[in-house]
Design an enzyme around this catalytic site. Structure first.
Site, mmCIF file in Angstrom:
data_model
loop_
_atom_site.group_PDB
_atom_site.id
_atom_site.type_symbol
_atom_site.label_atom_id
_atom_site.label_comp_id
_atom_site.label_asym_id
_atom_site.label_seq_id
_atom_site.Cartn_x
_atom_site.Cartn_y
_atom_site.Cartn_z
ATOM 1 N N ASN A 10 0.871 -1.180 0.000
ATOM 2 C CA ASN A 10 0.000 0.000 0.000
ATOM 3 C C ASN A 10 0.907 1.228 0.000
ATOM 4 O O ASN A 10 1.491 1.558 1.025
ATOM 5 C CB ASN A 10 -0.889 -0.028 1.254
ATOM 6 C CG ASN A 10 -1.691 1.252 1.414
ATOM 7 O OD1 ASN A 10 -1.810 2.047 0.470
ATOM 8 N ND2 ASN A 10 -2.239 1.458 2.600
ATOM 9 N N LYS A 12 0.107 4.233 -0.239
ATOM 10 C CA LYS A 12 -0.559 5.417 0.336
ATOM 11 C C LYS A 12 -0.329 6.625 -0.578
ATOM 12 O O LYS A 12 -0.254 6.471 -1.787
ATOM 13 C CB LYS A 12 -0.062 5.678 1.761
ATOM 14 C CG LYS A 12 -0.096 4.438 2.640
ATOM 15 C CD LYS A 12 0.039 4.755 4.092
ATOM 16 C CE LYS A 12 0.217 3.468 4.877
ATOM 17 N NZ LYS A 12 -0.017 3.623 6.274
ATOM 18 N N HIS A 98 -9.446 0.775 4.699
ATOM 19 C CA HIS A 98 -8.186 1.017 5.419
ATOM 20 C C HIS A 98 -8.474 1.945 6.594
ATOM 21 O O HIS A 98 -9.329 2.831 6.496
ATOM 22 C CB HIS A 98 -7.161 1.647 4.467
ATOM 23 C CG HIS A 98 -5.784 1.679 5.058
ATOM 24 N ND1 HIS A 98 -5.400 2.631 5.972
ATOM 25 C CD2 HIS A 98 -4.723 0.860 4.896
ATOM 26 C CE1 HIS A 98 -4.147 2.397 6.340
ATOM 27 N NE2 HIS A 98 -3.716 1.324 5.700
ATOM 28 N N GLU A 100 -7.031 4.416 7.676
ATOM 29 C CA GLU A 100 -6.902 5.850 7.363
ATOM 30 C C GLU A 100 -8.167 6.362 6.682
ATOM 31 O O GLU A 100 -8.538 7.534 6.835
ATOM 32 C CB GLU A 100 -5.638 6.082 6.514
ATOM 33 C CG GLU A 100 -4.385 5.932 7.385
ATOM 34 C CD GLU A 100 -3.146 5.439 6.662
ATOM 35 O OE1 GLU A 100 -3.095 5.492 5.428
ATOM 36 O OE2 GLU A 100 -2.217 4.979 7.365
ATOM 37 N N GLU A 168 -5.465 -5.262 10.405
ATOM 38 C CA GLU A 168 -4.462 -4.217 10.626
ATOM 39 C C GLU A 168 -4.777 -3.478 11.922
ATOM 40 O O GLU A 168 -5.615 -2.551 11.929
ATOM 41 C CB GLU A 168 -4.476 -3.214 9.467
ATOM 42 C CG GLU A 168 -4.162 -3.817 8.132
ATOM 43 C CD GLU A 168 -3.585 -2.757 7.183
ATOM 44 O OE1 GLU A 168 -2.442 -2.947 6.754
ATOM 45 O OE2 GLU A 168 -4.259 -1.762 6.913
ATOM 46 N N GLY A 174 2.124 2.226 10.644
ATOM 47 C CA GLY A 174 3.024 3.362 10.477
ATOM 48 C C GLY A 174 3.670 3.817 11.773
ATOM 49 O O GLY A 174 4.237 4.903 11.846
ATOM 50 N N SER A 214 3.282 -2.167 10.368
ATOM 51 C CA SER A 214 4.733 -2.122 10.577
ATOM 52 C C SER A 214 5.424 -3.450 10.278
ATOM 53 O O SER A 214 6.396 -3.822 10.937
ATOM 54 C CB SER A 214 5.073 -1.626 11.987
ATOM 55 O OG SER A 214 4.581 -0.309 12.164
HETATM 56 C C1 PEP Z 1 -0.772 0.024 5.850
HETATM 57 O O1 PEP Z 1 -0.782 1.160 5.429
HETATM 58 O O2 PEP Z 1 -1.668 -0.756 5.504
HETATM 59 C C2 PEP Z 1 0.321 -0.385 6.732
HETATM 60 C C3 PEP Z 1 0.273 -1.559 7.288
HETATM 61 O O3 PEP Z 1 1.332 0.519 6.912
HETATM 62 P P1 PEP Z 1 2.758 0.234 7.638
HETATM 63 O O4 PEP Z 1 3.279 -1.050 7.071
HETATM 64 O O5 PEP Z 1 3.609 1.407 7.283
HETATM 65 O O6 PEP Z 1 2.470 0.115 9.091
#
Ligand code: PEP
Length: 253
Positions: A10, A12, A98, A100, A168, A174, A214
């Site tokens: 992803n 973003k 997601h 976000e 997630e 992040g 992460s």
């Molecule tokens: C994500 O945006 O779905 C995500 C898991 O980000 P990160 O790996 O940076 O935590």
């Protein structure tokens, strides 16, 4: 049951066209050199980069996806993109729900279900994201919240070949703070049991459940070794060819 891992990136709101082209081309070169990779790979760039990225991975086994879609096919929805438009470009996947989007765009489970439903109707595979906040985890509500989001967001007609789920935990996205393999597996096992209850043994056991939060080349092997972790949805570590490829190569043989 052996489920083939799916490693999905992803991006973003990152990358201008030259960076996106180089990143996608670098991954496509690795995929071609690997011959038959033992994992599936998908990358989800921002909308303006989709055509560039699709051209860069053409002829490789890397699939491309959008990061969101509207629930309607077309109409007066300024700024939005339909699942049918993504399909028309050549996308195979779309991320919906997601955290976000849930947070900054106030998307509800019902909104996400409608988007996932549109994705299915357009012939895309939705990657349906769910996950608890830190407050919910600390309050002991992790399983309950994820169960509610799962059933509220999954589209009707869900089958293992058409839908992917991504767990997630919001507190791990992040932040550099990853769920331990045991914490992640506990939620994945609950999701698996719910899927089996809802879809039956065959479909419920075949549907892929990704972990996101992460994940990086250093922690991927342990996470991907868990019984019900069938791949990853990766943000930060998806922005460098070597990191993303190394992470994917930690998929168990
Ligand atoms: C994500 O945006 O779905 C995500 C898991 O980000 P990160 O790996 O940076 O935590």
């Amino acid at each position: 049951m052996a489920r083939r891992k799916l490693i999905a990136g992803n991006w973003k709101m990152n990358c201008l066209s030259a960076d996106g082209q180089a990143l996608a081309a670098g991954l496509a070169a690795k995929m071609k050199a690997a011959g038959a990779a033992r994992f599936d790979m998908a990358i989800c760039p921002p909308f303006p980069l989709l055509s560039t990225v699709l051209a860069a991975v053409a002829g490789s086994a890397i699939a491309v996806g959008g990061q969101d879609c509207h629930a309607k096919e077309k109409g007066a929805f300024t700024g939005d993109t339909s699942a049918w438009m993504l399909k028309d470009l050549g996308c195979a996947y779309v991320i919906v729900g997601h955290s976000e989007r849930r947070t900054y765009h106030k998307e509800s489970d019902a909104d996400i279900k409608a988007k996932a439903q549109a994705a299915l109707a357009a012939g895309l595979k939705p990657i349906v994201c769910i996950g608890e906040t830190l407050e919910e985890r600390d309050a002991g509500q992790t399983l309950e919240v994820n169960r509610r989001q799962l059933h509220g967001s999954l589209p009707d007609g869900t089958t293992a070949d058409k839908v992917v789920i991504a767990y997630e935990p919001v507190w791990a996205i992040g932040t550099g703070r990853t769920a331990t393999p045991a914490q992640a597996q506990e939620v994945h096992a609950m999701i698996r049991a719910e899927l089996v209850g809802r879809l039956g043994d065959g479909e419920g056991n075949a549907l892929r459940i990704l972990y996101g939060g992460s994940m990086n080349p250093g922690n991927a092997a342990e996470l991907l070794a868990q019984t019900d972790i069938d791949g990853g949805l990766i943000g930060g570590a998806a922005l460098k060819v070597d990191d993303f490829w190394t992470l994917a190569e930690h998929s168990p043989r």
